[in-house]
Design an enzyme around this catalytic site. Structure first.
Site, PDB file in Angstrom:
ATOM      1  N   ASP A 257      19.188 -43.372  27.255  1.00  0.00           N
ATOM      2  CA  ASP A 257      19.726 -43.694  28.567  1.00  0.00           C
ATOM      3  C   ASP A 257      20.110 -42.426  29.318  1.00  0.00           C
ATOM      4  O   ASP A 257      20.269 -41.341  28.726  1.00  0.00           O
ATOM      5  CB  ASP A 257      20.960 -44.586  28.431  1.00  0.00           C
ATOM      6  CG  ASP A 257      20.592 -46.034  28.132  1.00  0.00           C
ATOM      7  OD1 ASP A 257      19.417 -46.390  28.307  1.00  0.00           O
ATOM      8  OD2 ASP A 257      21.491 -46.787  27.723  1.00  0.00           O
ATOM      9  N   LYS A 279      19.352 -45.667  32.917  1.00  0.00           N
ATOM     10  CA  LYS A 279      19.831 -46.795  33.716  1.00  0.00           C
ATOM     11  C   LYS A 279      21.225 -46.477  34.227  1.00  0.00           C
ATOM     12  O   LYS A 279      22.181 -46.441  33.476  1.00  0.00           O
ATOM     13  CB  LYS A 279      19.872 -48.073  32.879  1.00  0.00           C
ATOM     14  CG  LYS A 279      18.511 -48.501  32.374  1.00  0.00           C
ATOM     15  CD  LYS A 279      18.543 -49.925  31.862  1.00  0.00           C
ATOM     16  CE  LYS A 279      19.644 -50.128  30.871  1.00  0.00           C
ATOM     17  NZ  LYS A 279      19.734 -51.515  30.404  1.00  0.00           N
ATOM     18  N   MET A 392      32.591 -49.594  34.154  1.00  0.00           N
ATOM     19  CA  MET A 392      31.709 -49.653  35.332  1.00  0.00           C
ATOM     20  C   MET A 392      32.398 -50.343  36.513  1.00  0.00           C
ATOM     21  O   MET A 392      31.806 -51.170  37.211  1.00  0.00           O
ATOM     22  CB  MET A 392      30.404 -50.385  34.969  1.00  0.00           C
ATOM     23  CG  MET A 392      29.628 -49.708  33.838  1.00  0.00           C
ATOM     24  SD  MET A 392      28.267 -50.716  33.190  1.00  0.00           S
ATOM     25  CE  MET A 392      29.149 -51.935  32.206  1.00  0.00           C
TER      26      MET A 392
END
Length: 483
Positions: A257, A279, A392
């Protein structure tokens, strides 16, 4: 005369491994030095005997645990008869010298603890993966260095190494009969020890490992491959688990990632193929179905694949989707956990995520659910006093704060925000729920953030933090946490 460089590289010892199974190994001494040797010898099948008038408690316990025997009384040379090895561990130089000299008369190799000049042999730092053993010696010059080297080898050799050796032993005669060509036999064993046989055994699947070995023996050249889902942790190289480091070195392909630092990806084999499937929120360079397809493609080609994810693969890492795809395709796989962002952030900021009398529940959450709705069901737990770690959540910080406040959570509830947890440039911000919305407007916060909401934040020392609310124009917003 000065010693030539070539002579400096010559050993003063010749490494050998002494057979001691079922044989007497004698330790002379009653204190801690003797106890250390008994503990080491207990990793072998030797018959351990200790000669000493009395045993200190630590030695008595070690000897009992090892199933050894105490010969009470002073040392007498005749007690060494028939011994395979002798250790002088009295702590007294004259007494140890007498033991060594007596052993030499009987032709028995002797070691005097911490007295290199008296030793016939040295005891190496041992890595035990029975029946495989690795011993490291500095020939008495740097025993601490030998222990450091042992620790590195321990990390490289999984506990199942001995099981792999024993499995190989059960196939040895058959392999010699079925594959008479020496070169072909060597290729078989290379694939046996470094391919799917070893991977399955290390993942706790001995039946699958044996089946893979049988398939190799039947000349099926199509290796089925293996996939590890590996947690890279928060980004600091030294927070990777030993298992993660090992499988990175074994991988033929590393699918990683964007949030995994280059330095961590570089810990893989130099010749391993790297595939970036970065991502980031709002910029998914490779859709999840395509990532699944990459894992299946590489594994079906017989490769060992590491799917390297930031933090822990099982926490907001979409590991469930990848596991389902691997399971449906019948591809062997395993999961290597990592340090998740909440733990790394709390450790760096020294925020207790649970605290007796304050918070006994911990919620890992994202700022929104799959449909994009802000603040799903976990909001009620925050109202009940749980600590909430929001992953997030930077782009929805204002909505999270508004929804929690509307639901009844006190606007003065302490909040901490950690940017780039456990990495260079880590920053800590502190404030209250009322301040949280300001996070969205901060231009200087560009790294991944972890938001901690709850009364436990108020119990932490946040003197090194910066305020959540933006300062005057031109001022730096964050406080860099010292490494």
């Amino acid at each position: 005369m000065p010693m030539h460089a070539a002579e400096k590289r010559k050993l003063d010892v010749f490494p050998t491994f002494q057979k001691v199974a079922g044989r007497r190994v004698v330790v002379v001494g009653g204190g801690e030095e003797a106890a250390a040797k008994v503990r080491l010898l207990s990793e072998t099948a030797a018959r351990i005997e200790v000669i000493a008038p009395d045993l200190e408690p630590a030695l008595a316990a070690a000897l009992e645990k090892a199933g050894g025997r105490h010969l009470p009384g002073p040392f007498r040379p005749a007690l060494l008869t028939g011994a395979a090895l002798v250790f002088a561990a009295s702590g007294e130089e004259d007494a140890d010298r007498a033991v060594v000299e007596a052993a030499r008369i009987f032709g028995i190799p002797a070691n005097a603890v911490d007295r290199p000049g008296l030793c016939d042999f040295y005891v190496g730092a041992l890595v035990n993966r029975a029946p495989v053993a690795v011993a490291i010696t500095s020939t008495g010059v740097g025993p601490v260095l030998a222990r450091h080297i042992r620790a590195r080898i321990e990390a490289l050799l999984p506990r199942e190494t001995g099981d792999l050796a024993r499995l190989a032993e059960t196939f040895r005669d058959t392999v010699a009969r079925v594959i008479p060509d020496g070169a072909a036999r060597r290729r078989f064993w290379a694939r046996f020890f470094s391919g799917s046989v070893a991977s399955n055994l290390q993942a706790g699947r001995p039946g699958a490992a044996r089946a893979e070995a049988q398939r190799l023996l039947n000349a099926d050249d199509a290796d089925s491959g293996f996939v590890w889902l590996v947690g890279a942790g928060p980004g600091a190289e030294d927070l990777l688990t030993l298992r993660a480091q090992r499988v990175l070195q074994e991988a033929d392909v590393i699918v990683h990632d964007a949030l995994v630092p280059d330095a961590v990806v570089a810990m893989g084999r130099r010749d391993a193929q790297r595939i970036a499937v970065g991502k980031r929120k709002g910029a998914h360079s490779v859709p999840q179905p395509e990532i699944n397809a990459i894992l299946l493609r590489e594994a079906r080609a017989g490769r060992r694949v590491v799917r390297l994810k930031s933090g822990d693969p099982m926490i907001f890492g979409r590991a469930g989707e990848e596991i389902a795809a691997l399971r449906a395709a019948g591809i062997a796989h395993d999961v290597v956990p990592g340090v998740t962002a909440a733990f790394a952030a709390a450790a760096s900021a020294k925020i207790p995520l649970t605290l007796r009398g304050v918070a006994s529940q911990l919620v890992f959450a994202t700022g929104h659910d799959q449909s994009g709705a802000t603040l799903p069901a976990w909001g009620q737990m925050a109202l009940e006093g749980a600590t909430v770690a929001v992953y997030m959540g930077r782009s929805v910080a204002a909505r999270v704060a508004a929804r929690l406040t509307e639901a009844g959570l006190d606007a003065a509830t302490p909040v901490a925000v950690i940017e780039n947890a456990a990495q260079d440039g880590e920053c800590l911000f502190a404030g209250t729920l009322a301040d949280l919305g300001a996070l969205e407007d901060r231009d200087d916060v560009s790294g991944p953030v972890l938001i901690v909401i709850g009364e436990v934040v108020g119990a932490a020392d946040l003197s090194a933090s910066a305020p959540l609310c933006p300062p005057a124009a031109g001022e730096r917003l964050g406080a860099t946490v010292a490494a």
